[in-house]
Design a protein around this motif. Sequence first.
Motif, PDB file in Angstrom:
ATOM      1  N   UNK A  38      -0.072 -16.423 -12.494  1.00 22.97           N
ATOM      2  CA  UNK A  38       0.041 -15.227 -13.302  1.00 22.97           C
ATOM      3  C   UNK A  38      -1.168 -14.218 -12.943  1.00 22.97           C
ATOM      4  N   UNK A  39      -1.001 -13.239 -12.326  1.00 23.39           N
ATOM      5  CA  UNK A  39      -2.331 -12.681 -11.508  1.00 23.39           C
ATOM      6  C   UNK A  39      -2.413 -11.211 -12.359  1.00 23.39           C
ATOM      7  N   UNK A  40      -3.658 -10.755 -12.275  1.00 18.61           N
ATOM      8  CA  UNK A  40      -3.932  -9.468 -12.562  1.00 18.61           C
ATOM      9  C   UNK A  40      -4.850  -8.768 -11.412  1.00 18.61           C
ATOM     10  N   UNK A  41      -4.398  -7.571 -10.566  1.00 18.05           N
ATOM     11  CA  UNK A  41      -5.243  -7.166  -9.507  1.00 18.05           C
ATOM     12  C   UNK A  41      -5.893  -5.928  -9.875  1.00 18.05           C
ATOM     13  N   UNK A  42      -6.929  -5.605  -9.841  1.00 21.01           N
ATOM     14  CA  UNK A  42      -7.873  -4.420 -10.007  1.00 21.01           C
ATOM     15  C   UNK A  42      -8.194  -3.835  -8.469  1.00 21.01           C
ATOM     16  N   UNK A  43      -7.767  -2.633  -8.316  1.00 23.88           N
ATOM     17  CA  UNK A  43      -8.277  -1.860  -7.231  1.00 23.88           C
ATOM     18  C   UNK A  43      -7.719  -2.382  -5.884  1.00 23.88           C
ATOM     19  N   UNK A  44      -6.491  -3.086  -5.849  1.00 28.54           N
ATOM     20  CA  UNK A  44      -6.100  -3.651  -4.661  1.00 28.54           C
ATOM     21  C   UNK A  44      -5.700  -2.382  -3.580  1.00 28.54           C
ATOM     22  N   UNK A  45      -6.033  -2.722  -2.464  1.00 22.42           N
ATOM     23  CA  UNK A  45      -5.792  -1.643  -1.463  1.00 22.42           C
ATOM     24  C   UNK A  45      -4.522  -1.939  -0.438  1.00 22.42           C
ATOM     25  N   UNK A  49      -6.450   7.620  -3.220  1.00 18.53           N
ATOM     26  CA  UNK A  49      -7.864   7.990  -3.671  1.00 18.53           C
ATOM     27  C   UNK A  49      -7.913   8.501  -4.839  1.00 18.53           C
ATOM     28  N   UNK A  50      -6.926   8.898  -5.332  1.00 22.34           N
ATOM     29  CA  UNK A  50      -6.996   9.620  -6.880  1.00 22.34           C
ATOM     30  C   UNK A  50      -6.728   8.505  -7.816  1.00 22.34           C
ATOM     31  N   UNK A  51      -6.430   7.147  -7.622  1.00 27.97           N
ATOM     32  CA  UNK A  51      -6.299   6.076  -8.362  1.00 27.97           C
ATOM     33  C   UNK A  51      -7.576   5.247  -8.310  1.00 27.97           C
ATOM     34  N   UNK A  86       1.493   2.996 -16.310  1.00 32.08           N
ATOM     35  CA  UNK A  86       0.126   3.340 -15.677  1.00 32.08           C
ATOM     36  C   UNK A  86      -0.316   2.351 -14.166  1.00 32.08           C
ATOM     37  N   UNK A  87       0.708   1.395 -14.166  1.00 30.10           N
ATOM     38  CA  UNK A  87       0.358   0.431 -13.152  1.00 30.10           C
ATOM     39  C   UNK A  87       0.794   1.092 -11.820  1.00 30.10           C
ATOM     40  N   UNK A 254      -6.690   8.162   5.753  1.00 32.85           N
ATOM     41  CA  UNK A 254      -5.399   8.761   5.998  1.00 32.85           C
ATOM     42  C   UNK A 254      -4.387   8.661   4.944  1.00 32.85           C
ATOM     43  N   UNK A 255      -3.592   9.628   4.938  1.00 29.98           N
ATOM     44  CA  UNK A 255      -2.477   9.804   4.216  1.00 29.98           C
ATOM     45  C   UNK A 255      -2.981   9.733   2.463  1.00 29.98           C
ATOM     46  N   UNK A 256      -4.079  10.191   2.403  1.00 29.47           N
ATOM     47  CA  UNK A 256      -4.900  10.207   1.059  1.00 29.47           C
ATOM     48  C   UNK A 256      -4.969   8.878   0.396  1.00 29.47           C
ATOM     49  N   UNK A 257      -5.233   7.664   1.357  1.00 27.58           N
ATOM     50  CA  UNK A 257      -5.208   6.359   0.921  1.00 27.58           C
ATOM     51  C   UNK A 257      -6.564   5.961   0.949  1.00 27.58           C
ATOM     52  N   UNK A 258      -6.989   4.964   0.257  1.00 28.25           N
ATOM     53  CA  UNK A 258      -8.328   4.431   0.137  1.00 28.25           C
ATOM     54  C   UNK A 258      -8.094   2.818   0.590  1.00 28.25           C
ATOM     55  N   UNK A 259      -8.526   2.663   1.994  1.00 25.39           N
ATOM     56  CA  UNK A 259      -8.155   1.270   2.536  1.00 25.39           C
ATOM     57  C   UNK A 259      -9.398   0.525   3.049  1.00 25.39           C
TER      58      UNK A 259
END
Length: 272
Positions: A38-45, A49-51, A86-87, A254-259
């Motif tokens: 049972x996992x919780x991930x914070x700031x997974x890429x 960029x807005x998240x 909000x997930x 790229x594509x507005x994504x944080x990688x």
Amino acid sequence: MRKTLLALSLVAASAPALAADYSDDIHKNDYKFVQFNLMYALNEKPQAKSDSNSGHDYLEMEFGGRSGIFDLYGYVDVFNLTSNDNSNNDKGSDDSQKIFMKFAPRLSIDAMTGKDLSFGPVQELYVATLMEWDGGTKNNGAVNTQKIGLGSDVNVPWFGKMGLNLYATYDSNQKDWNGYQISTNWFKPFYTFSNDTFISYQGYIDYQFGMKDEYATSSNGGAMFNGIYWHSQHYAVGYGLKAYHNVHGIKDGAYGLDTNGFAHYFDVTYKF
């Protein structure tokens, strides 16, 4: 996508310490495991960029083992069990996937040939495969790849047995080969309590390179997971820090994504 390696505790306990030997019994190293994380991930890429500080829960069924020539590792992730609006893996979102699956069967070349192919730190060689699928479509950037290459188990000072695999990647969305991936994983118990529970350092590295310009905005990228876990016979609790660089071949921005950057993982496990 991330993956946990808690199951490597069972792999390490069952694996031979030296070179593989199948001359007398091809099934003598057999084992199997199933566990739920049972996992919780914070700031997974990647994430938009807005998240900022986006997170999600998920349930992971992790499994694997060894039977004769076959070595298997795999897991199935089901995201956002609480249906949190909000997930960043909300099932109501058009650009999200509810599920991710990874299967990594390997075939032992040592066992198939009946020969000891070990050399130096290399204990065993494999035909390695890896299949990844997230249930999405080509239009929303779904992962649908198959990889094949040469795998190995290597003996590394302090770490002990580590997996090391080199794959060529076939992208089923593009119907074309697209670069390579090198992967390694480890599981190192480093402190044991008087009740035989223990603390481990465990993790993996997946690094892709040689990806084509028409399919990726970066020719290389990858991730490294570093976990500290407490283990008992049936339970585990842990924290993982995952570092990303142009993950999935998507150049940061790229594509507005944080990688690029870091993500945090919190985990409670039950082992069957």
